[in-house]
Motif scaffolding. Sequence first.
Motif, PDB file in Angstrom:
ATOM      1  N   ALA A   1       0.937  -1.377   0.052  1.00 55.70           N
ATOM      2  CA  ALA A   1      -0.066   0.145  -0.076  1.00 55.70           C
ATOM      3  C   ALA A   1       0.910   1.248   0.061  1.00 55.70           C
ATOM      4  O   ALA A   1       0.704   2.358  -0.675  1.00 55.70           O
ATOM      5  CB  ALA A   1      -0.881   0.058   1.318  1.00 55.70           C
ATOM      6  N   THR A   2       2.196   1.230   0.873  1.00 52.43           N
ATOM      7  CA  THR A   2       3.010   2.234   0.778  1.00 52.43           C
ATOM      8  C   THR A   2       3.463   2.688  -0.529  1.00 52.43           C
ATOM      9  O   THR A   2       3.499   3.726  -1.339  1.00 52.43           O
ATOM     10  CB  THR A   2       4.150   2.012   1.585  1.00 52.43           C
ATOM     11  OG1 THR A   2       3.581   2.108   3.197  1.00 52.43           O
ATOM     12  CG2 THR A   2       4.987   3.220   1.825  1.00 52.43           C
ATOM     13  N   ALA A   3       3.673   1.412  -1.466  1.00 53.61           N
ATOM     14  CA  ALA A   3       4.266   1.691  -2.569  1.00 53.61           C
ATOM     15  C   ALA A   3       3.440   2.410  -3.623  1.00 53.61           C
ATOM     16  O   ALA A   3       3.772   3.180  -4.452  1.00 53.61           O
ATOM     17  CB  ALA A   3       4.950   0.201  -3.296  1.00 53.61           C
ATOM     18  N   LYS A   4       2.039   1.812  -3.690  1.00 59.75           N
ATOM     19  CA  LYS A   4       1.009   2.489  -4.334  1.00 59.75           C
ATOM     20  C   LYS A   4       0.787   3.738  -4.106  1.00 59.75           C
ATOM     21  O   LYS A   4       0.728   4.452  -5.064  1.00 59.75           O
ATOM     22  CB  LYS A   4      -0.294   1.608  -4.158  1.00 59.75           C
ATOM     23  CG  LYS A   4      -1.393   2.229  -4.968  1.00 59.75           C
ATOM     24  CD  LYS A   4      -2.711   1.378  -5.058  1.00 59.75           C
ATOM     25  CE  LYS A   4      -3.838   2.062  -5.724  1.00 59.75           C
ATOM     26  NZ  LYS A   4      -3.544   3.489  -6.345  1.00 59.75           N
ATOM     27  N   ARG A   5       0.916   4.352  -2.907  1.00 57.60           N
ATOM     28  CA  ARG A   5       0.872   5.773  -2.475  1.00 57.60           C
ATOM     29  C   ARG A   5       1.875   6.589  -2.989  1.00 57.60           C
ATOM     30  O   ARG A   5       1.726   7.644  -3.763  1.00 57.60           O
ATOM     31  CB  ARG A   5       0.627   6.056  -1.054  1.00 57.60           C
ATOM     32  CG  ARG A   5      -0.492   5.713  -0.557  1.00 57.60           C
ATOM     33  CD  ARG A   5      -0.753   6.016   1.151  1.00 57.60           C
ATOM     34  NE  ARG A   5       0.113   5.360   1.956  1.00 57.60           N
ATOM     35  CZ  ARG A   5       0.159   4.405   2.535  1.00 57.60           C
ATOM     36  NH1 ARG A   5      -0.749   3.374   2.557  1.00 57.60           N
ATOM     37  NH2 ARG A   5       1.049   4.017   3.280  1.00 57.60           N
ATOM     38  N   LEU A   6       3.243   6.162  -2.959  1.00 54.88           N
ATOM     39  CA  LEU A   6       4.425   6.834  -3.373  1.00 54.88           C
ATOM     40  C   LEU A   6       4.131   6.632  -5.094  1.00 54.88           C
ATOM     41  O   LEU A   6       4.709   7.900  -5.276  1.00 54.88           O
ATOM     42  CB  LEU A   6       5.480   6.083  -2.997  1.00 54.88           C
ATOM     43  CG  LEU A   6       5.958   6.148  -1.287  1.00 54.88           C
ATOM     44  CD1 LEU A   6       7.118   5.215  -1.047  1.00 54.88           C
ATOM     45  CD2 LEU A   6       6.001   7.679  -0.945  1.00 54.88           C
ATOM     46  N   HIS A   7       3.722   5.747  -5.584  1.00 50.70           N
ATOM     47  CA  HIS A   7       3.759   5.866  -7.055  1.00 50.70           C
ATOM     48  C   HIS A   7       2.565   6.890  -7.206  1.00 50.70           C
ATOM     49  O   HIS A   7       2.799   7.574  -8.257  1.00 50.70           O
ATOM     50  CB  HIS A   7       3.233   4.637  -7.655  1.00 50.70           C
ATOM     51  CG  HIS A   7       2.759   4.566  -8.968  1.00 50.70           C
ATOM     52  ND1 HIS A   7       3.746   4.594 -10.118  1.00 50.70           N
ATOM     53  CD2 HIS A   7       1.445   4.740  -9.600  1.00 50.70           C
ATOM     54  CE1 HIS A   7       3.131   4.806 -11.237  1.00 50.70           C
ATOM     55  NE2 HIS A   7       1.683   4.516 -10.886  1.00 50.70           N
ATOM     56  N   ASP A   8       1.445   6.806  -6.692  1.00 50.04           N
ATOM     57  CA  ASP A   8       0.389   7.799  -6.845  1.00 50.04           C
ATOM     58  C   ASP A   8       0.872   9.240  -6.701  1.00 50.04           C
ATOM     59  O   ASP A   8       0.554  10.068  -7.606  1.00 50.04           O
ATOM     60  CB  ASP A   8      -0.814   7.417  -6.313  1.00 50.04           C
ATOM     61  CG  ASP A   8      -1.518   6.243  -6.513  1.00 50.04           C
ATOM     62  OD1 ASP A   8      -1.196   5.517  -7.743  1.00 50.04           O
ATOM     63  OD2 ASP A   8      -2.432   5.748  -5.999  1.00 50.04           O
TER      64      ASP A   8
ATOM     65  N   ARG B   1      -2.637  15.652  -6.092  1.00 54.51           N
ATOM     66  CA  ARG B   1      -2.684  14.186  -6.142  1.00 54.51           C
ATOM     67  C   ARG B   1      -2.939  13.727  -4.749  1.00 54.51           C
ATOM     68  O   ARG B   1      -3.509  12.828  -4.220  1.00 54.51           O
ATOM     69  CB  ARG B   1      -1.320  13.548  -6.774  1.00 54.51           C
ATOM     70  CG  ARG B   1      -1.348  13.978  -8.228  1.00 54.51           C
ATOM     71  CD  ARG B   1      -0.434  13.222  -8.804  1.00 54.51           C
ATOM     72  NE  ARG B   1       1.124  13.789  -8.421  1.00 54.51           N
ATOM     73  CZ  ARG B   1       1.807  14.733  -8.589  1.00 54.51           C
ATOM     74  NH1 ARG B   1       1.289  15.487  -9.761  1.00 54.51           N
ATOM     75  NH2 ARG B   1       2.981  14.980  -8.567  1.00 54.51           N
ATOM     76  N   ILE B   2      -2.094  14.400  -3.662  1.00 56.27           N
ATOM     77  CA  ILE B   2      -2.101  14.247  -2.353  1.00 56.27           C
ATOM     78  C   ILE B   2      -3.536  14.199  -1.768  1.00 56.27           C
ATOM     79  O   ILE B   2      -3.755  13.601  -0.856  1.00 56.27           O
ATOM     80  CB  ILE B   2      -1.094  14.944  -1.591  1.00 56.27           C
ATOM     81  CG1 ILE B   2       0.242  14.184  -1.963  1.00 56.27           C
ATOM     82  CG2 ILE B   2      -1.179  14.601   0.034  1.00 56.27           C
ATOM     83  CD1 ILE B   2       1.502  15.052  -1.676  1.00 56.27           C
ATOM     84  N   ARG B   3      -4.110  15.448  -1.927  1.00 57.03           N
ATOM     85  CA  ARG B   3      -5.386  15.850  -1.468  1.00 57.03           C
ATOM     86  C   ARG B   3      -6.454  14.940  -1.957  1.00 57.03           C
ATOM     87  O   ARG B   3      -7.575  14.313  -1.404  1.00 57.03           O
ATOM     88  CB  ARG B   3      -5.894  17.361  -1.905  1.00 57.03           C
ATOM     89  CG  ARG B   3      -5.329  18.321  -1.006  1.00 57.03           C
ATOM     90  CD  ARG B   3      -5.863  19.642  -1.443  1.00 57.03           C
ATOM     91  NE  ARG B   3      -4.993  20.660  -0.497  1.00 57.03           N
ATOM     92  CZ  ARG B   3      -5.631  20.984   0.565  1.00 57.03           C
ATOM     93  NH1 ARG B   3      -6.668  20.327   1.123  1.00 57.03           N
ATOM     94  NH2 ARG B   3      -5.015  21.987   1.248  1.00 57.03           N
ATOM     95  N   ALA B   4      -6.340  14.475  -3.326  1.00 55.24           N
ATOM     96  CA  ALA B   4      -7.141  13.467  -3.976  1.00 55.24           C
ATOM     97  C   ALA B   4      -7.070  12.185  -3.139  1.00 55.24           C
ATOM     98  O   ALA B   4      -8.442  11.405  -3.153  1.00 55.24           O
ATOM     99  CB  ALA B   4      -6.953  13.361  -5.376  1.00 55.24           C
ATOM    100  N   GLY B   5      -6.276  11.856  -2.581  1.00 58.71           N
ATOM    101  CA  GLY B   5      -6.146  10.401  -1.852  1.00 58.71           C
ATOM    102  C   GLY B   5      -6.629  10.610  -0.404  1.00 58.71           C
ATOM    103  O   GLY B   5      -6.603   9.637   0.285  1.00 58.71           O
TER     104      GLY B   5
END
Length: 128
Positions: free
Chosen positions: A18-25, A92-96
Amino acid sequence: MSTAFLEHVNVTVSDPEATAKRLHDWFGWKVRWKGDSLGGGTTYHIGNETSYIAAYTPPKATTPLSGDSYSHRGGLNHVAVVVDDLDAAEARIRAGGYVPHNHAAYEPGRRFYFEDDDGIEFEVVSYA
């Protein structure tokens, strides 16, 4: 003397995938490596060609760090990431669902901070 640079930091997280996905996004980073790690745990290396974050989780449940990292010797206070477009990164960060705070403009750039799901504080900065 040769030039030195920071290659990676290693942090314990609840879910390295999940951390990898967030860092990618957030930053467009890729998984450079993933696999078995220390004590039967799992690690993902997420970054670019020259640097990465090693996201490690042990085989047993972890507990969140309690208290202020700034008051503990050896505390990880934040991870700073340089981006070309600060406004696009913030969107992008707010969208998450994350809440940026402590926005500031200073010579020579602008920045903001936010915390991820594991309580790791990130500083996002642009010198553009």
